[in-house]
Design a protein around this motif. Structure first.
Motif, PDB file in Angstrom:
ATOM      1  N   TRP A 117     -22.280 -21.417  -1.838  1.00  0.00           N
ATOM      2  CA  TRP A 117     -23.381 -21.096  -2.270  1.00  0.00           C
ATOM      3  C   TRP A 117     -24.544 -22.056  -1.614  1.00  0.00           C
ATOM      4  O   TRP A 117     -24.822 -22.613  -2.304  1.00  0.00           O
ATOM      5  CB  TRP A 117     -23.563 -20.448  -2.199  1.00  0.00           C
ATOM      6  CG  TRP A 117     -23.795 -19.709  -4.051  1.00  0.00           C
ATOM      7  CD1 TRP A 117     -24.792 -19.865  -3.557  1.00  0.00           C
ATOM      8  CD2 TRP A 117     -22.844 -20.475  -5.066  1.00  0.00           C
ATOM      9  NE1 TRP A 117     -24.694 -20.289  -5.739  1.00  0.00           N
ATOM     10  CE2 TRP A 117     -24.060 -20.478  -6.351  1.00  0.00           C
ATOM     11  CE3 TRP A 117     -22.142 -20.388  -4.880  1.00  0.00           C
ATOM     12  CZ2 TRP A 117     -23.321 -20.897  -7.244  1.00  0.00           C
ATOM     13  CZ3 TRP A 117     -21.538 -21.058  -6.590  1.00  0.00           C
ATOM     14  CH2 TRP A 117     -22.020 -21.001  -7.204  1.00  0.00           C
ATOM     15  N   ASP A 166     -27.529 -19.063  -1.305  1.00  0.00           N
ATOM     16  CA  ASP A 166     -28.427 -18.235  -1.080  1.00  0.00           C
ATOM     17  C   ASP A 166     -28.643 -17.815  -2.555  1.00  0.00           C
ATOM     18  O   ASP A 166     -27.372 -18.057  -4.024  1.00  0.00           O
ATOM     19  CB  ASP A 166     -28.219 -16.953  -0.795  1.00  0.00           C
ATOM     20  CG  ASP A 166     -28.685 -17.164   0.948  1.00  0.00           C
ATOM     21  OD1 ASP A 166     -29.013 -17.848   1.450  1.00  0.00           O
ATOM     22  OD2 ASP A 166     -27.853 -16.582   1.625  1.00  0.00           O
ATOM     23  N   ASP A 198     -29.410 -14.192  -4.483  1.00  0.00           N
ATOM     24  CA  ASP A 198     -29.719 -12.122  -4.499  1.00  0.00           C
ATOM     25  C   ASP A 198     -30.329 -12.528  -5.928  1.00  0.00           C
ATOM     26  O   ASP A 198     -29.582 -12.173  -6.581  1.00  0.00           O
ATOM     27  CB  ASP A 198     -28.879 -11.914  -4.084  1.00  0.00           C
ATOM     28  CG  ASP A 198     -28.403 -12.164  -2.715  1.00  0.00           C
ATOM     29  OD1 ASP A 198     -28.679 -12.539  -1.775  1.00  0.00           O
ATOM     30  OD2 ASP A 198     -26.989 -11.173  -2.360  1.00  0.00           O
ATOM     31  N   TYR A 209     -31.555  -8.806  -8.032  1.00  0.00           N
ATOM     32  CA  TYR A 209     -31.346  -7.409  -7.747  1.00  0.00           C
ATOM     33  C   TYR A 209     -32.420  -6.962  -8.775  1.00  0.00           C
ATOM     34  O   TYR A 209     -31.811  -7.313 -10.075  1.00  0.00           O
ATOM     35  CB  TYR A 209     -29.953  -6.752  -7.628  1.00  0.00           C
ATOM     36  CG  TYR A 209     -29.416  -6.555  -6.683  1.00  0.00           C
ATOM     37  CD1 TYR A 209     -28.510  -5.936  -5.613  1.00  0.00           C
ATOM     38  CD2 TYR A 209     -28.608  -8.088  -6.369  1.00  0.00           C
ATOM     39  CE1 TYR A 209     -27.789  -6.339  -4.369  1.00  0.00           C
ATOM     40  CE2 TYR A 209     -27.469  -8.366  -5.430  1.00  0.00           C
ATOM     41  CZ  TYR A 209     -27.312  -7.058  -4.469  1.00  0.00           C
ATOM     42  OH  TYR A 209     -27.088  -7.584  -3.585  1.00  0.00           O
ATOM     43  N   MET A 266     -33.615  -6.059  -3.129  1.00  0.00           N
ATOM     44  CA  MET A 266     -32.266  -6.798  -2.881  1.00  0.00           C
ATOM     45  C   MET A 266     -33.809  -8.290  -2.395  1.00  0.00           C
ATOM     46  O   MET A 266     -34.375  -8.105  -1.216  1.00  0.00           O
ATOM     47  CB  MET A 266     -31.390  -6.821  -2.654  1.00  0.00           C
ATOM     48  CG  MET A 266     -30.011  -8.491  -3.090  1.00  0.00           C
ATOM     49  SD  MET A 266     -30.894  -9.632  -1.325  1.00  0.00           S
ATOM     50  CE  MET A 266     -30.008  -9.416  -0.260  1.00  0.00           C
ATOM     51  N   ARG A 319     -33.529 -11.621  -1.469  1.00  0.00           N
ATOM     52  CA  ARG A 319     -32.591 -13.210  -0.858  1.00  0.00           C
ATOM     53  C   ARG A 319     -33.368 -13.914  -0.937  1.00  0.00           C
ATOM     54  O   ARG A 319     -34.007 -14.387   0.239  1.00  0.00           O
ATOM     55  CB  ARG A 319     -32.042 -12.782   0.086  1.00  0.00           C
ATOM     56  CG  ARG A 319     -31.110 -14.018   0.285  1.00  0.00           C
ATOM     57  CD  ARG A 319     -29.851 -13.881   1.452  1.00  0.00           C
ATOM     58  NE  ARG A 319     -28.504 -13.128   0.547  1.00  0.00           N
ATOM     59  CZ  ARG A 319     -27.639 -13.194   1.074  1.00  0.00           C
ATOM     60  NH1 ARG A 319     -27.044 -13.268   2.426  1.00  0.00           N
ATOM     61  NH2 ARG A 319     -26.772 -12.684   0.612  1.00  0.00           N
ATOM     62  N   SER A 320     -32.863 -14.888  -1.185  1.00  0.00           N
ATOM     63  CA  SER A 320     -34.007 -16.492  -1.519  1.00  0.00           C
ATOM     64  C   SER A 320     -32.790 -17.830  -0.986  1.00  0.00           C
ATOM     65  O   SER A 320     -31.968 -17.972  -2.041  1.00  0.00           O
ATOM     66  CB  SER A 320     -34.235 -16.656  -2.331  1.00  0.00           C
ATOM     67  OG  SER A 320     -35.338 -18.513  -2.521  1.00  0.00           O
ATOM     68  N   ALA A 353     -23.346 -14.639  -2.749  1.00  0.00           N
ATOM     69  CA  ALA A 353     -24.207 -15.661  -3.246  1.00  0.00           C
ATOM     70  C   ALA A 353     -24.507 -15.628  -5.080  1.00  0.00           C
ATOM     71  O   ALA A 353     -23.906 -14.776  -5.405  1.00  0.00           O
ATOM     72  CB  ALA A 353     -25.701 -14.580  -2.849  1.00  0.00           C
ATOM     73  N   THR A 402     -25.870 -14.094  -8.422  1.00  0.00           N
ATOM     74  CA  THR A 402     -26.498 -12.757  -8.368  1.00  0.00           C
ATOM     75  C   THR A 402     -27.392 -12.487  -9.641  1.00  0.00           C
ATOM     76  O   THR A 402     -26.597 -13.003 -10.337  1.00  0.00           O
ATOM     77  CB  THR A 402     -25.306 -12.311  -7.564  1.00  0.00           C
ATOM     78  OG1 THR A 402     -24.339 -12.868  -6.206  1.00  0.00           O
ATOM     79  CG2 THR A 402     -25.841 -10.621  -7.803  1.00  0.00           C
ATOM     80  N   TYR A 428     -21.573 -15.360 -10.123  1.00  0.00           N
ATOM     81  CA  TYR A 428     -21.663 -15.944  -8.749  1.00  0.00           C
ATOM     82  C   TYR A 428     -19.513 -16.760  -8.428  1.00  0.00           C
ATOM     83  O   TYR A 428     -19.309 -16.537  -9.386  1.00  0.00           O
ATOM     84  CB  TYR A 428     -22.237 -17.673  -8.822  1.00  0.00           C
ATOM     85  CG  TYR A 428     -21.495 -18.577 -10.524  1.00  0.00           C
ATOM     86  CD1 TYR A 428     -20.744 -19.105 -10.390  1.00  0.00           C
ATOM     87  CD2 TYR A 428     -22.698 -18.217 -11.532  1.00  0.00           C
ATOM     88  CE1 TYR A 428     -20.224 -19.647 -11.616  1.00  0.00           C
ATOM     89  CE2 TYR A 428     -21.833 -18.730 -12.599  1.00  0.00           C
ATOM     90  CZ  TYR A 428     -21.374 -19.238 -12.840  1.00  0.00           C
ATOM     91  OH  TYR A 428     -21.153 -20.357 -13.770  1.00  0.00           O
ATOM     92  N   HIS A 442     -21.819  -3.139  -8.651  1.00  0.00           N
ATOM     93  CA  HIS A 442     -22.020  -4.348  -8.024  1.00  0.00           C
ATOM     94  C   HIS A 442     -21.365  -4.716  -8.204  1.00  0.00           C
ATOM     95  O   HIS A 442     -20.305  -6.222  -8.224  1.00  0.00           O
ATOM     96  CB  HIS A 442     -23.040  -4.981  -8.933  1.00  0.00           C
ATOM     97  CG  HIS A 442     -24.235  -4.563  -8.560  1.00  0.00           C
ATOM     98  ND1 HIS A 442     -25.364  -5.406  -7.438  1.00  0.00           N
ATOM     99  CD2 HIS A 442     -25.375  -3.968  -9.014  1.00  0.00           C
ATOM    100  CE1 HIS A 442     -26.893  -5.005  -7.896  1.00  0.00           C
ATOM    101  NE2 HIS A 442     -26.741  -4.353  -8.829  1.00  0.00           N
ATOM    102  N   ALA A 454     -38.995 -11.881  -8.361  1.00  0.00           N
ATOM    103  CA  ALA A 454     -37.596 -12.471  -8.084  1.00  0.00           C
ATOM    104  C   ALA A 454     -38.822 -14.365  -7.911  1.00  0.00           C
ATOM    105  O   ALA A 454     -37.453 -14.802  -8.328  1.00  0.00           O
ATOM    106  CB  ALA A 454     -37.305 -12.284  -6.393  1.00  0.00           C
TER     107      ALA A 454
END
Ligand SMILES: Cc1cc2nc3c(=O)[nH]c(=O)nc-3n(C[C@H](O)[C@H](O)[C@H](O)COP(=O)(O)OP(=O)(O)OC[C@H]3O[C@@H](n4cnc5c(N)ncnc54)[C@H](O)[C@@H]3O)c2cc1C
Length: 376
Positions: free
Chosen positions: A76, A78, A80, A82, A87, A89-90, A176, A178, A194, A236, A355
């Motif tokens: 992956w 990304d 994420d 929360y 959310m 996302r990077s 992602a 997470t 993950y 989730h 984030a």
């Protein structure tokens, strides 16, 4: 050390298996045995992660096992985050996950194929039985008995951190890496999650010890504690349960405080520390297995490059190289650990700011580096 050696590895985790196979590959005349207390297919733990960069080191050391590891990977890009019903996302983070048990199976098979002897269900209580070994590698993990039996020599420092965490799994397929932050009446809980194979994800839940106690988890059964987490992170989990594969641990013993381990020296005569026995790095930077396997690469390489050097010189060169790397990772891990221990400090941040603070917490990803990873 050009001549064949008798090598004993105490502990059949990633460090012991990888070192054994690399040494056997270097010189098939070495007599190498890995002693492991568990059965070959015992499944404690879920997935582990590697960064793309780590994989390049594996390719140079043993392309065969690297190819198999890669074939078993979930990849992956990304992350994420929360936080407060948002959310963020990077992208561009480049990580891979693999089931810990699958990684061990690949290393066990490769070691056996090369001729390493694997002694499962064999507890090592004392090193006296290995008096004729040229080299004993103490790769017996976080709670290393060899390290504590010889504490006067290794002089370990163990800093037990304040947060409680539990390593769980779920069938929820996350696409992602997470992070989920939940504010409760007792304080903050966070999940680090993950996916590591087709249908399973690691789901680590962490909270401050006082929050854990106020929520009453200290008095709950293992099952009730897990059910509490399921309710907390239900949005989730897509209806999937949280699973524990550490049922051998009684009650709340699945919740632990992370011990940061370092040692004054890694060498006592012909005994050398490797992997978690030598150093730990907090799970939030996902480097424990990487460090353990890179230790193995380093020691095997020193034996290969200095074939005529006395044993002590080889061990000292390994210790110097890997201690330095360990200190660098432990320093990043310290920043990351402390960030997660103090989530409440950032609670008033807007989600973007939160984030950003999370992604740069270890100081390995900088302000300048983030936009290079993800222009958006
Ligand atoms: C919650 C959590 C999440 C993690 N996530 C990640 C991650 O994402 N990525 C990552 O890279 N790392 C992760 N790690 C860390 C990782 O699990 C370890 O750092 C890594 O397994 C270290 O490898 P090792 O070979 O040194 O030790 P271990 O894997 O612990 O292996 C030691 C082995 O020695 C055996 N043993 C111990 N004592 C004896 C004895 N007396 N006789 C015989 N056998 C013995 C044990 O049974 C064990 O199999 C995580 C750890 C935790 C707790």
């Amino acid at each position: 050390m050009a001549q064949a050696m008798k090598i004993v590895c105490v502990g059949g985790g990633p460090a012991g298996l990888y070192f054994a196979l690399l040494m056997k590959k270097q010189n098939p005349a070495h007599d190498i045995t890995v002693y492991e207390r568990n059965r070959a297919d015992d499944t404690f733990g879920w997935g582990v992660v590697f960064s793309d960069r780590t994989l390049e080191n594996f390719a140079d050391a043993d392309p065969e096992s690297k190819a198999e590891i890669i074939a078993s990977f979930a990849h992956w890009e990304d992350i994420d985050v929360y936080f407060k019903d948002r959310m963020i996302r990077s992208g561009g983070h480049g990580f891979s996950g693999i089931r810990r048990q699958r990684l061990l199976e690949i290393l066990q098979n490769r070691a056996a194929e090369l001729g390493v002897a694997l002694a499962f269900e064999t507890e090592v209580d004392t090193l006296e039985r290995f008096a004729d070994a040229d080299l004993i590698v103490a790769c017996d993990g976080l709670n290393s008995k060899i390290r504590s039996d010889h504490a006067h020599a290794f002089r370990p420092q163990i800093d037990v951190r304040t947060n409680k965490f539990v390593w769980l799994g779920t069938r929820q397929r996350l696409d992602a890496f997470t992070f989920v932050f939940k504010q409760t009446e007792w304080g903050w809980f966070q999940a680090h999650a993950y996916r590591f194979d087709e249908d399973t994800s690691t789901f680590i839940i962490e909270t401050r010890q006082d929050t854990w106690e106020k929520a009453g988890i200290d008095k709950m059964s293992q099952q009730d504690g897990v059910a509490f987490c399921e309710r907390l992170f239900a949005d989730h989990l897509g209806g999937n349960p949280l699973m524990s594969n550490a049922r051998h641990l009684r009650g709340n013993a699945i919740w632990i405080n992370f011990p940061r381990v370092s040692n004054e020296t890694w060498i006592k005569d012909n005994v050398v520390l490797m992997g978690d026995a030598a150093h730990t790095a907090h799970f939030s930077i996902g480097s424990g297995t990487k460090l353990a396997m890179e230790d193995a690469i380093s020691l095997a390489r020193h034996f290969a490059h200095e074939p005529d050097a006395p044993m002590r010189e080889v061990l000292l060169a390994y210790e110097a190289e890997r201690k330095l790397e360990g200190i660098k990772i432990q320093s990043a891990a310290r920043n990351s650990t402390e960030w997660f221990e103090n989530v409440g400090r950032y609670a008033n941040f807007e989600p973007e700011q939160f984030a950003y603070s999370l992604l740069t917490r270890s100081q390995r990803v900088s302000h300048g580096n983030l936009p290079l990873r993800d222009r958006g």
